[in-house]
Design a protein around this motif. Structure first.
Motif, PDB file in Angstrom:
ATOM      1  N   ARG A 292       0.851  -1.200   0.000  1.00  0.00           N
ATOM      2  CA  ARG A 292       0.000   0.000   0.000  1.00  0.00           C
ATOM      3  C   ARG A 292       0.884   1.247   0.000  1.00  0.00           C
ATOM      4  NH1 ARG A 292      -5.280   0.769   2.129  1.00  0.00           N
ATOM      5  NH2 ARG A 292      -5.985   2.844   1.504  1.00  0.00           N
ATOM      6  N   ILE A 293       0.850   1.995  -1.076  1.00  0.00           N
ATOM      7  CA  ILE A 293       1.733   3.160  -1.190  1.00  0.00           C
ATOM      8  C   ILE A 293       0.977   4.480  -1.127  1.00  0.00           C
ATOM      9  CG2 ILE A 293       3.460   1.873  -2.506  1.00  0.00           C
ATOM     10  CD1 ILE A 293       2.429   3.369  -5.011  1.00  0.00           C
ATOM     11  N   SER A 294      -0.358   4.436  -1.274  1.00  0.00           N
ATOM     12  CA  SER A 294      -1.160   5.646  -1.179  1.00  0.00           C
ATOM     13  C   SER A 294      -2.598   5.251  -0.890  1.00  0.00           C
ATOM     14  CB  SER A 294      -1.079   6.474  -2.466  1.00  0.00           C
ATOM     15  OG  SER A 294      -1.750   5.825  -3.522  1.00  0.00           O
ATOM     16  N   SER A 295      -3.466   6.242  -0.778  1.00  0.00           N
ATOM     17  CA  SER A 295      -4.852   5.957  -0.400  1.00  0.00           C
ATOM     18  C   SER A 295      -5.553   5.041  -1.401  1.00  0.00           C
ATOM     19  CB  SER A 295      -5.640   7.262  -0.262  1.00  0.00           C
ATOM     20  OG  SER A 295      -5.612   7.983  -1.487  1.00  0.00           O
ATOM     21  N   ASP A 296      -5.233   5.176  -2.696  1.00  0.00           N
ATOM     22  CA  ASP A 296      -5.919   4.399  -3.725  1.00  0.00           C
ATOM     23  C   ASP A 296      -4.995   3.506  -4.531  1.00  0.00           C
ATOM     24  OD1 ASP A 296      -8.223   5.668  -2.940  1.00  0.00           O
ATOM     25  OD2 ASP A 296      -8.325   7.017  -4.663  1.00  0.00           O
ATOM     26  N   SER A 297      -3.818   3.217  -3.996  1.00  0.00           N
ATOM     27  CA  SER A 297      -2.853   2.435  -4.773  1.00  0.00           C
ATOM     28  C   SER A 297      -2.166   1.383  -3.921  1.00  0.00           C
ATOM     29  CB  SER A 297      -1.798   3.362  -5.396  1.00  0.00           C
ATOM     30  OG  SER A 297      -0.912   2.623  -6.213  1.00  0.00           O
ATOM     31  N   TYR A 298      -2.136   0.149  -4.461  1.00  0.00           N
ATOM     32  CA  TYR A 298      -1.432  -0.971  -3.839  1.00  0.00           C
ATOM     33  C   TYR A 298      -0.593  -1.615  -4.936  1.00  0.00           C
ATOM     34  CZ  TYR A 298      -0.656  -5.247  -1.084  1.00  0.00           C
ATOM     35  OH  TYR A 298      -0.099  -6.294  -0.377  1.00  0.00           O
ATOM     36  N   VAL A 299       0.715  -1.602  -4.778  1.00  0.00           N
ATOM     37  CA  VAL A 299       1.625  -2.116  -5.801  1.00  0.00           C
ATOM     38  C   VAL A 299       1.968  -3.576  -5.508  1.00  0.00           C
ATOM     39  CG1 VAL A 299       3.907  -1.872  -6.852  1.00  0.00           C
ATOM     40  CG2 VAL A 299       2.585   0.177  -6.237  1.00  0.00           C
ATOM     41  N   ILE A 300       1.799  -4.424  -6.515  1.00  0.00           N
ATOM     42  CA  ILE A 300       2.132  -5.840  -6.350  1.00  0.00           C
ATOM     43  C   ILE A 300       3.471  -6.130  -7.031  1.00  0.00           C
ATOM     44  CG2 ILE A 300      -0.241  -6.595  -6.062  1.00  0.00           C
ATOM     45  CD1 ILE A 300      -0.348  -7.373  -8.960  1.00  0.00           C
ATOM     46  N   THR A 301       4.107  -7.211  -6.599  1.00  0.00           N
ATOM     47  CA  THR A 301       5.431  -7.559  -7.095  1.00  0.00           C
ATOM     48  C   THR A 301       5.334  -8.433  -8.349  1.00  0.00           C
ATOM     49  OG1 THR A 301       5.602  -9.577  -5.782  1.00  0.00           O
ATOM     50  CG2 THR A 301       6.295  -7.509  -4.724  1.00  0.00           C
ATOM     51  N   GLU A 302       6.435  -8.551  -9.072  1.00  0.00           N
ATOM     52  CA  GLU A 302       6.483  -9.449 -10.219  1.00  0.00           C
ATOM     53  C   GLU A 302       6.233 -10.890  -9.791  1.00  0.00           C
ATOM     54  OE1 GLU A 302       6.674  -8.939 -13.476  1.00  0.00           O
ATOM     55  OE2 GLU A 302       6.525  -6.786 -13.072  1.00  0.00           O
ATOM     56  N   GLU A 303       6.748 -11.258  -8.621  1.00  0.00           N
ATOM     57  CA  GLU A 303       6.529 -12.610  -8.118  1.00  0.00           C
ATOM     58  C   GLU A 303       5.049 -12.871  -7.863  1.00  0.00           C
ATOM     59  OE1 GLU A 303       7.957 -15.569  -4.448  1.00  0.00           O
ATOM     60  OE2 GLU A 303       8.609 -13.462  -4.507  1.00  0.00           O
ATOM     61  N   GLN A 304       4.344 -11.896  -7.313  1.00  0.00           N
ATOM     62  CA  GLN A 304       2.916 -12.061  -7.073  1.00  0.00           C
ATOM     63  C   GLN A 304       2.139 -12.169  -8.383  1.00  0.00           C
ATOM     64  OE1 GLN A 304       2.606  -8.561  -4.595  1.00  0.00           O
ATOM     65  NE2 GLN A 304       2.367  -9.777  -2.727  1.00  0.00           N
ATOM     66  N   ILE A 305       2.537 -11.400  -9.371  1.00  0.00           N
ATOM     67  CA  ILE A 305       1.894 -11.496 -10.686  1.00  0.00           C
ATOM     68  C   ILE A 305       2.125 -12.875 -11.295  1.00  0.00           C
ATOM     69  CG2 ILE A 305       1.933 -10.599 -13.047  1.00  0.00           C
ATOM     70  CD1 ILE A 305       2.665  -7.861 -11.837  1.00  0.00           C
ATOM     71  N   GLU A 306       3.343 -13.378 -11.210  1.00  0.00           N
ATOM     72  CA  GLU A 306       3.660 -14.705 -11.725  1.00  0.00           C
ATOM     73  C   GLU A 306       2.867 -15.784 -11.000  1.00  0.00           C
ATOM     74  OE1 GLU A 306       7.845 -15.255 -11.456  1.00  0.00           O
ATOM     75  OE2 GLU A 306       8.340 -13.610 -12.844  1.00  0.00           O
ATOM     76  N   THR A 307       2.749 -15.664  -9.681  1.00  0.00           N
ATOM     77  CA  THR A 307       1.995 -16.644  -8.898  1.00  0.00           C
ATOM     78  C   THR A 307       0.541 -16.683  -9.335  1.00  0.00           C
ATOM     79  OG1 THR A 307       3.439 -16.407  -6.977  1.00  0.00           O
ATOM     80  CG2 THR A 307       1.230 -17.274  -6.576  1.00  0.00           C
ATOM     81  N   PHE A 308      -0.052 -15.520  -9.534  1.00  0.00           N
ATOM     82  CA  PHE A 308      -1.452 -15.464  -9.975  1.00  0.00           C
ATOM     83  C   PHE A 308      -1.635 -16.182 -11.303  1.00  0.00           C
ATOM     84  CE2 PHE A 308      -4.656 -13.344 -12.622  1.00  0.00           C
ATOM     85  CZ  PHE A 308      -5.794 -13.608 -11.871  1.00  0.00           C
ATOM     86  N   HIS A 309      -0.797 -15.896 -12.273  1.00  0.00           N
ATOM     87  CA  HIS A 309      -0.971 -16.480 -13.603  1.00  0.00           C
ATOM     88  C   HIS A 309      -0.567 -17.950 -13.654  1.00  0.00           C
ATOM     89  CE1 HIS A 309      -2.227 -12.833 -15.616  1.00  0.00           C
ATOM     90  NE2 HIS A 309      -1.248 -12.160 -15.037  1.00  0.00           N
ATOM     91  N   ARG A 310       0.300 -18.407 -12.758  1.00  0.00           N
ATOM     92  CA  ARG A 310       0.713 -19.812 -12.719  1.00  0.00           C
ATOM     93  C   ARG A 310      -0.248 -20.670 -11.895  1.00  0.00           C
ATOM     94  NH1 ARG A 310       5.251 -19.381  -9.733  1.00  0.00           N
ATOM     95  NH2 ARG A 310       4.046 -19.934  -7.869  1.00  0.00           N
TER      96      ARG A 310
END
Length: 281
Positions: A4-22
């Motif tokens: 969570r970096i701001s009120s309306d933004s949460y940044v996800i990692t490349e690893e989390q993106i890979e986990t979702f798609h795998r």
């Protein structure tokens, strides 16, 4: 920087993106603050206490046939809460998930598809979500005249979600083939009960995994991963979940053209789409 970096933004990692798609599912931690979850829980409880009216089958028990007395329900389900309570639209969960879904599918124009409140009541061992793929509930690309099915379904833990109170279970990688397995209604027909079920198949490598989730954290799953959950064995602890799904705008528009809005009151359902006969084979 991630999280969570701001009120309306949460940044996800490349690893989390890979986990979702795998794997078809990923857990994101501490997405909402305690104060934000408490505000959502206040609205959630008004629906569960029937202070906000929800018509027809959009307020039901997801584990039993329609028509069961409210006092006997195990999984209280409220479809489309922002439709029935417009002031809840554009809440913090909607804004944050809109930011996250752009990171998971940056090349697509993803739109809000539907929202849902679910509550597993305390001590309800029958509060079971049978194994299923979400695509089993929806028209397939042939019926819609589209090529894409991409989905991100976000589930916010309003309460700590554990094995004891029936957290999400899933089969990692089970959606990689992007094939729909054979589903069957839990009741004798879709008119009597909404829920569907499939059987796990160890010969296909089906191995279930738990996805516990702390209050304020979320899970995100796709449209083909096999998932479900067991009952709530805790005598004094409920499991409240806020579900919000996104799909490509072309898919959402095509569904609406068919008259499919994810309301259980829709005149169209799984048995009346053009692909219905295919699914029942």
């Amino acid at each position: 920087m991630s999280g969570r970096i701001s009120s309306d933004s949460y940044v996800i990692t490349e690893e989390q993106i890979e986990t979702f798609h795998r794997d078809g599912l990923v857990t994101l931690y501490d997405v909402l603050t305690e104060e934000e979850v408490a505000q959502i829980a206040e609205v959630f409880d008004k629906f569960m206490n029937r202070e906000i009216h929800v018509p027809g089958k959009d307020f039901c028990d997801m584990s039993k046939p329609f028509g069961i007395p409210f006092e006997e329900w195990s999984i209280v389900n409220c479809m489309l809460p922002t439709r029935y309570h417009p002031p809840f639209q554009n809440n913090i969960f909607e804004r944050l998930t809109a930011d996250i879904v752009r990171q998971l599918h940056p090349s697509m124009e993803m739109s809000k598809e539907y929202d849902q409140f679910l509550n597993k009541r305390p001590g309800k061992s029958d509060a079971v979500f049978a194994w299923h793929q979400d695509m089993g509930y929806w028209p397939n690309p042939k019926a819609l005249g589209v090529d894409e099915t991409a989905t991100c379904t976000f589930s916010l833990a309003i309460d700590d979600s554990t094995e004891e109170n029936g957290c999400l279970r899933y089969v990692p990688g089970s959606g990689l083939s992007r094939k729909l397995r054979q589903h069957a209604p839990l009741a004798s027909s879709r008119d009597e009960g909404h829920a569907l079920t499939i059987e796990l198949d160890e010969s296909k490598g089906d191995v279930e995994k738990l996805a516990p989730c702390k209050r304020g954290s979320i899970t995100v799953h796709d449209e083909f991963v096999i998932h479900g959950s067991s009952g709530n064995k805790c005598p004094d602890r409920q499991r409240r979940t806020y579900v919000l799904a996104y799909r490509p705008k072309t898919v959402v528009d095509a569904e609406r053209k068919l008259g499919f809005t994810h309301s259980h009151n829709d005149e169209v359902n799984w048995d009346t789409f053009n692909d219905g006969e295919e699914r029942k084979k």
